[in-house]
Scaffold this active site. Structure first.
Site, short mmCIF file in Angstrom:
data_model
loop_
_atom_site.label_atom_id
_atom_site.label_comp_id
_atom_site.label_asym_id
_atom_site.label_seq_id
_atom_site.Cartn_x
_atom_site.Cartn_y
_atom_site.Cartn_z
N ASP A 174 25.32 30.65 -12.94
CA ASP A 174 25.40 32.10 -12.75
C ASP A 174 26.49 32.75 -13.61
O ASP A 174 27.36 32.05 -14.13
CB ASP A 174 25.73 32.40 -11.28
CG ASP A 174 24.47 32.52 -10.46
OD1 ASP A 174 23.38 32.53 -11.05
OD2 ASP A 174 24.59 32.59 -9.22
N ARG A 179 20.41 26.29 -14.82
CA ARG A 179 21.15 27.54 -14.97
C ARG A 179 22.52 27.46 -14.31
O ARG A 179 22.72 26.71 -13.38
CB ARG A 179 20.40 28.68 -14.27
CG ARG A 179 18.99 28.80 -14.70
CD ARG A 179 18.29 29.83 -13.82
NE ARG A 179 16.85 29.77 -14.05
CZ ARG A 179 15.97 30.50 -13.37
NH1 ARG A 179 16.39 31.33 -12.41
NH2 ARG A 179 14.70 30.40 -13.64
N TYR A 221 29.42 19.10 -9.28
CA TYR A 221 30.05 20.42 -9.31
C TYR A 221 31.44 20.33 -8.69
O TYR A 221 31.67 19.54 -7.76
CB TYR A 221 29.23 21.44 -8.51
CG TYR A 221 28.11 22.06 -9.29
CD1 TYR A 221 28.35 23.16 -10.12
CD2 TYR A 221 26.81 21.58 -9.20
CE1 TYR A 221 27.31 23.76 -10.83
CE2 TYR A 221 25.77 22.17 -9.91
CZ TYR A 221 26.04 23.26 -10.72
OH TYR A 221 25.02 23.86 -11.42
N ARG A 280 28.46 27.37 -3.65
CA ARG A 280 29.35 28.47 -3.26
C ARG A 280 29.23 28.79 -1.77
O ARG A 280 30.20 29.19 -1.13
CB ARG A 280 29.06 29.70 -4.12
CG ARG A 280 29.46 29.46 -5.60
CD ARG A 280 28.85 30.46 -6.55
NE ARG A 280 29.16 31.82 -6.16
CZ ARG A 280 28.65 32.89 -6.77
NH1 ARG A 280 27.81 32.74 -7.80
NH2 ARG A 280 28.97 34.09 -6.36
#
Lengths: 251, 251
Positions: free
Chosen positions: A55, A53, A113, A202
Site C-alpha cells: 500500500d 502489492r 513482514y 496492520r
C-alpha cells in the site's frame, strides 16, 4: 528474451503503493518505465510483475519482481543500469537470470513482514515515515504471547480490510514474534506466512498493541479469529511502520 | 512577559533552512507562526530567536531558541501546546522559563555537530535524507588522526563557503572525532567548537573523506588551514548528513 528476477528495496513514503494507477507515482510504474526505456521502448511494453502489492506508504527491504528483457545483459550490469535510472527511493539489490518457469507472484510461497513502533510522548521527527507512533505503555512479553495465537492456519476474515478481492480468507502464519529493537529503541512485530490479506498485518498489529496496553484481554486473539467479523478487530495500524522484509521461492 | 528557552529537534529535509525567507518553508517561520497564534497574534509579532542558522536539508537534534510570551504558561504545557500545533517534522523536547538576560544566539558558547556517512555501492533509500552516501573505501583511523589537526584555534578561511558574512574566520574547535556507528553501520564525524562558519563542517568532512580514501596525504589538513584559501579544500559534503546535536550555554 532472458527473464530477470530482481530483488529491490523502497522507501514507500512518496509512492501511492506498488500497483500501477493512473496519474499516481507507483513502484510498479517507476520500474516499468525504466525497464522499457532500457529496452528501447518496445511495443507492447514489457510488464514488470511484482510478488504482490504494498500500500501507499508501506516500505520494502527485499521485494521481488520479474520481467522479460530483449537483450542479454550480465546480472551485475542489469543492477547498475537499473539503479542509474531509478529515483533514490528505490534501489535494486540483485538481478538474476531465471528460467521462464519463474513467476514472481505465482511462485512466491512465503513472505516476511516487519512492523516498527516508536514509543514516547511525541512523534520522533526522524522516524515519522518509518515507524508508527504509539504513546501508551505496552507489555512486550504479553504481545509476544498473544501473537502466538495467530500462528497456524486460520480464516482471517476478522483481519481483512474491506476492498480485499481475495477468494478465500484462509492463510497460514508460520511464525509471529514481538521484540524490542535495542539499536533503534523500537518495538518490532514480525510475521512469516504463506500470504497476507489486504491490511492483515496492520490490523493484527493494532490488535496486539491493544492487548499490550491492557485494553483487551491476553486471549482476545482467539476470540477475534473465531468471530470472523471485521468489527471485532476495528483498528488498523498506519502504513508508515510496515516493511515487506523478504519473499521466499521454491529452489 | 516570561522568556521561554525551547530545545527542539527537526528533520531538515523539507525545510529551506532555519532562517525566515519569503515564500519558503523555514523552521524559524514555522515556530514563529505557531508562537504568535498561541499568543493571539500580537502586533508587532513576537520574534523567535534561534541559536544560529542551519541550511536547507540540515537536521537538528537539540536546537535552541528563545521568545517572550505574553502569558504565563507552565513549562510542560508550553511543550504540549507547541507540539500540538507544529508539523511532525519539528518536535519541541523542552521549554524553560529563563531570565531576560538569556539570549539563544549571543549566549551560545559551544556547539556540537555530527555528520553521518553511509557506505555501499548504492544509496540506501531509507537513509538518503539522513546521511551522505560515499561509495569509496575509507580508513577511519586515518580520518580520526587527520581530524586532530582541526582541533585548536585557527583561521578557517579555507573552510568557509562564499556568502559567509562572518567578520572573522577565526574559530576554536575543542574536539573532533571520527568513528563507526555499529547500530546504523555509518561513519560519524563529530565536532565541538565555539562556533562554525558557513558550510565549515561540510567542507571539513569532505576533506577528511578525501584523506580517508587516500586522495590526499594524512597531513593535508595543516597545509589547507595554513593556505587560508577556499580553493584548497574544494568539496562540500551534502546537507543531508549534517546534524546540529546541541548548543551549550553558561550556567
Amino acid at each position: 528474451m532472458p527473464r530477470y528476477k530482481i530483488t529491490f528495496a523502497y522507501d514507500g513514503t512518496k509512492f501511492a503503493g506498488f500497483q500501477i494507477q493512473p496519474h499516481q507515482r507507483t513502484i510498479e510504474q517507476t520500474l516499468k518505465t525504466v525497464v522499457n526505456r532500457m529496452a528501447k521502448d518496445p511495443d507492447p511494453a514489457i510488464p514488470v510483475i511484482g510478488s504482490g502489492r504494498t500500500d501507499a506508504g508501506v516500505h520494502a527491504l527485499n521485494q521481488v519482481a520479474h520481467f522479460d528483457f530483449p537483450f542479454d545483459i550480465p546480472e551485475r550490469s542489469m543492477v547498475r543500469a537499473l539503479n542509474s535510472q531509478l529515483p533514490l527511493d528505490i534501489v535494486v539489490k540483485k538481478a538474476e537470470i531465471v528460467p521462464k518457469t519463474f513467476h514472481a507472484r505465482y511462485n512466491a510461497h512465503k513472505k516476511r513482514y516487519r512492523y516498527r513502533v516508536k514509543q514516547g510522548e511525541f512523534v520522533d521527527p526522524f522516524r515519522r515515515n518509518y515507524t508508527a507512533h504509539y504513546k501508551y505503555p505496552v507489555d512486550i512479553a504479553k504481545m509476544q504471547q498473544a501473537a502466538q495465537d495467530l500462528v497456524g492456519t486460520h480464516d482471517f476474515t476478522s483481519f481483512v480490510a474491506s476492498g480485499s478481492q481475495a477468494k478465500s480468507n484462509v492463510r497460514t502464519i508460520y511464525e509471529a514474534k514481538v521484540y524490542h529493537d535495542e539499536a533503534l529503541d523500537e518495538i518490532v512485530f514480525e510475521f512469516v506466512g504463506n500470504g497476507f490479506l489486504y491490511n492483515q498485518v496492520r490490523i493484527m498489529v493494532a490488535l496486539l498493541l491493544e492487548i499490550g496496553n491492557g485494553q483487551r484481554p491476553l486471549n482476545d486473539v482467539k476470540r477475534v479469529i473465531a468471530a470472523k467479523d471485521r468489527q471485532q478487530a476495528r483498528m488498523t495500524a498506519p502504513a508508515s511502520g510496515l516493511y515487506l522484509v523478504d519473499v521466499s521461492y521454491d529452489e
